[in-house]
Every structure is written in C-alpha cells, then in structure tokens.
Design a protein around this motif. Sequence first.
Motif, short mmCIF file in Angstrom:
data_model
loop_
_atom_site.label_atom_id
_atom_site.label_comp_id
_atom_site.label_asym_id
_atom_site.label_seq_id
_atom_site.Cartn_x
_atom_site.Cartn_y
_atom_site.Cartn_z
N ALA A 156 -24.62 23.27 22.73
CA ALA A 156 -24.06 22.52 21.61
C ALA A 156 -23.90 21.02 21.87
CB ALA A 156 -22.69 23.10 21.24
N GLY A 157 -23.85 20.59 23.12
CA GLY A 157 -23.66 19.17 23.39
C GLY A 157 -23.92 18.83 24.83
N SER A 158 -23.96 17.55 25.13
CA SER A 158 -24.18 17.11 26.51
C SER A 158 -23.43 15.81 26.75
CB SER A 158 -25.67 16.93 26.79
OG SER A 158 -26.18 15.79 26.12
N CYS A 159 -23.18 15.55 28.01
CA CYS A 159 -22.48 14.34 28.43
C CYS A 159 -23.03 13.93 29.79
CB CYS A 159 -20.98 14.59 28.51
SG CYS A 159 -20.00 13.20 29.10
N VAL A 160 -23.20 12.62 29.98
CA VAL A 160 -23.70 12.09 31.25
C VAL A 160 -22.68 11.08 31.76
CG1 VAL A 160 -25.54 10.80 32.39
CG2 VAL A 160 -26.10 12.38 30.53
N ILE A 161 -22.32 11.23 33.03
CA ILE A 161 -21.42 10.28 33.66
C ILE A 161 -22.16 9.56 34.78
CG2 ILE A 161 -19.31 11.50 33.07
CD1 ILE A 161 -19.28 12.65 35.90
N CYS A 200 -18.00 6.02 34.62
CA CYS A 200 -18.52 5.60 33.32
C CYS A 200 -19.07 6.81 32.56
CB CYS A 200 -19.63 4.57 33.51
SG CYS A 200 -20.44 4.05 31.96
N VAL A 201 -18.60 7.00 31.34
CA VAL A 201 -19.22 7.98 30.46
C VAL A 201 -20.45 7.29 29.87
CG1 VAL A 201 -18.95 9.45 28.42
CG2 VAL A 201 -16.99 9.04 29.94
N ASP A 202 -21.59 7.56 30.45
CA ASP A 202 -22.81 6.84 30.09
C ASP A 202 -23.24 7.15 28.66
OD1 ASP A 202 -24.96 5.08 31.37
OD2 ASP A 202 -26.17 6.66 30.47
N HIS A 203 -23.26 8.43 28.32
CA HIS A 203 -23.46 8.81 26.92
C HIS A 203 -23.02 10.24 26.69
CE1 HIS A 203 -27.46 9.42 28.89
NE2 HIS A 203 -27.46 10.54 28.20
N ILE A 204 -22.72 10.51 25.44
CA ILE A 204 -22.22 11.83 25.04
C ILE A 204 -22.78 12.14 23.65
CG2 ILE A 204 -20.10 10.77 24.15
CD1 ILE A 204 -18.63 13.35 24.86
N GLY A 205 -23.16 13.38 23.43
CA GLY A 205 -23.72 13.76 22.14
C GLY A 205 -23.45 15.23 21.84
N GLY A 218 -11.47 10.63 42.91
CA GLY A 218 -10.48 9.61 43.19
C GLY A 218 -10.60 8.35 42.36
N CYS A 219 -11.27 8.41 41.22
CA CYS A 219 -11.41 7.23 40.38
C CYS A 219 -10.07 6.84 39.76
CB CYS A 219 -12.43 7.48 39.27
SG CYS A 219 -14.12 7.60 39.85
N LYS A 220 -9.85 5.55 39.64
CA LYS A 220 -8.60 5.06 39.07
C LYS A 220 -8.67 4.93 37.55
CE LYS A 220 -9.88 0.27 40.11
NZ LYS A 220 -9.53 -0.94 40.89
N ALA A 221 -9.90 4.98 37.00
CA ALA A 221 -10.06 4.86 35.55
C ALA A 221 -11.41 5.41 35.13
CB ALA A 221 -9.93 3.39 35.11
N ILE A 222 -11.52 5.71 33.85
CA ILE A 222 -12.79 6.15 33.27
C ILE A 222 -13.03 5.29 32.03
CG2 ILE A 222 -11.67 7.97 31.89
CD1 ILE A 222 -14.20 9.70 32.38
N TYR A 223 -14.27 4.92 31.78
CA TYR A 223 -14.54 4.00 30.68
C TYR A 223 -15.88 4.31 30.03
CZ TYR A 223 -17.74 1.58 33.86
OH TYR A 223 -18.78 1.29 34.72
N LEU A 224 -16.10 3.69 28.88
CA LEU A 224 -17.36 3.86 28.16
C LEU A 224 -17.59 2.66 27.28
CD1 LEU A 224 -16.30 4.65 25.08
CD2 LEU A 224 -15.93 6.87 26.15
N TYR A 225 -18.82 2.52 26.82
CA TYR A 225 -19.18 1.47 25.87
C TYR A 225 -19.52 2.12 24.54
CZ TYR A 225 -19.56 -1.61 29.93
OH TYR A 225 -19.30 -2.34 31.07
#
Length: 235
Positions: free
Chosen positions: A95-100, A145-150, A176-183
């Motif tokens: 149903a979907g995919s996500c790349v980090i 980084c959430v590179d892309h999600i669909g 151990g990442c201190k944050a997660i982000y995306l564009y």
Amino acid sequence: MEAVTTAQPLAVDQIHTNAILLESGPVTIRYLSDTEEDREFAAKVTIEAFERKVVHATSRGSIPDIQVYYANSLRGRQPTFYERHFIAEYDGQKAGSCVIRYHGDRELFPLRDEDMPPVGCTDMCGLFCMGLAANFEIYIAGKCCVDHIGVNSEFRGKGIGKVLLDMAEIDAKRKGCKAIYLYVATTNRAQHLYERQGYIIKERRTICCCGYWCMTGEREFARMEKILEGDKENC
C-alpha cells in the motif's frame, strides 16, 4: 487507538526482508526486498507521489520510462540499502513506501548510469534539473531524513502515511538521531500530516526567483523537523 507492536532491532545477518518491523491494526511495515514485484511497486507508488514534478521535468508520456529507471535503481544493492526502504502493507496488500537517509548515504548509495533506460535528450535534461534540486536537500549529520514517502491512491486515508512515519522515527531513534526531518513543497497538503506527527517548519527555501519552479514545478520548499530522543548508535 490501534495497538502498535514493534519488533526488536535485528543484527544485519538476521534481517529478513519479509519480517514485520511494525504493526498497527491492519497496517504492517517491512523492509523492501530485492524482488521484481517489490521494485516495481516501490517505483509505481513513488512516481505516483511525485507525478506532478516528473511531468513538469519530462512529459506524461515518459512516466513509464522513469518508473523503469527508479525500479532499476533498487536492484542489486547492498543490504544496508534495503534497510533504508520500508514497504507498508494493508491487510496483506502492498500500500505504500518510505525511504529514509542518513548522513553519508549519498556517497554510500550512488546513482548508476546503467539504471537509466534510453530516453530522449529533453527528458534527460529534465531529470538532470530534478537531480540538481534534490542535491539541495542535504543529509544532516546526527539527523535522519525522510527522503520520500508515498501511499498508493487506493489506500489513502487509512493512516498508512502515519505508520510509515512512525517506522522512520523508530529507525532514527535506534541510531541515536537527535531529530528527523523532511522537505516538502509549501503547496503540498501533506504538510498537515507532518504537523500532526509533530514536525514544525524550520526554514523555507527558494532558488533565485524561479529556480525551483524550473527544476520541479514548485516555487518553494519547507524543511520540517521533529526532535527525537535517540540512545543507541551514532546517527
């Protein structure tokens, strides 16, 4: 509230791509596998999510070739590559995919010329411009980084995007990442999903007066970020 179950982290030699990593009601998450079926699905859902940008850079008639290119780029990679790609299933259906991505991944997983099917000069130029835009999205040390999600159009509105984002956070915390982000394009309604997940806009980006527009068909992108508390590996 659906019950959420997570699996314990696996050693590299224990990883099986069909193992369930996260379960929330009818939604399960696993790693992408290096199979034709998984590669074609990931390509389809990703190009569908970025269809507007792909058509702007190339043409609608080129979408099948771009899907082949993306599917080829998923073939024959090292095991770590597939640990960065998640597949969501809903009642057993993909149903979907996500790349980090993490700092250093651009060098770890380089683009390969042999993945590109024969395309015209105009399409090649358009893809080159899209690539330039992507290069402005840096992978920051210490963050995920959430590179892309669909999500496949047939399964939207079922909470699949949320569970994929949950999985990305779980992986980032384990490292151990201190944050997660995306564009995200500032015109994209997905911003509301990210805000509900706790992401906030940290900056907005444009290039000259129409740089991003020429490259992607979008005029402005926002970097959204969520603070995490990781306690394991160094991200």
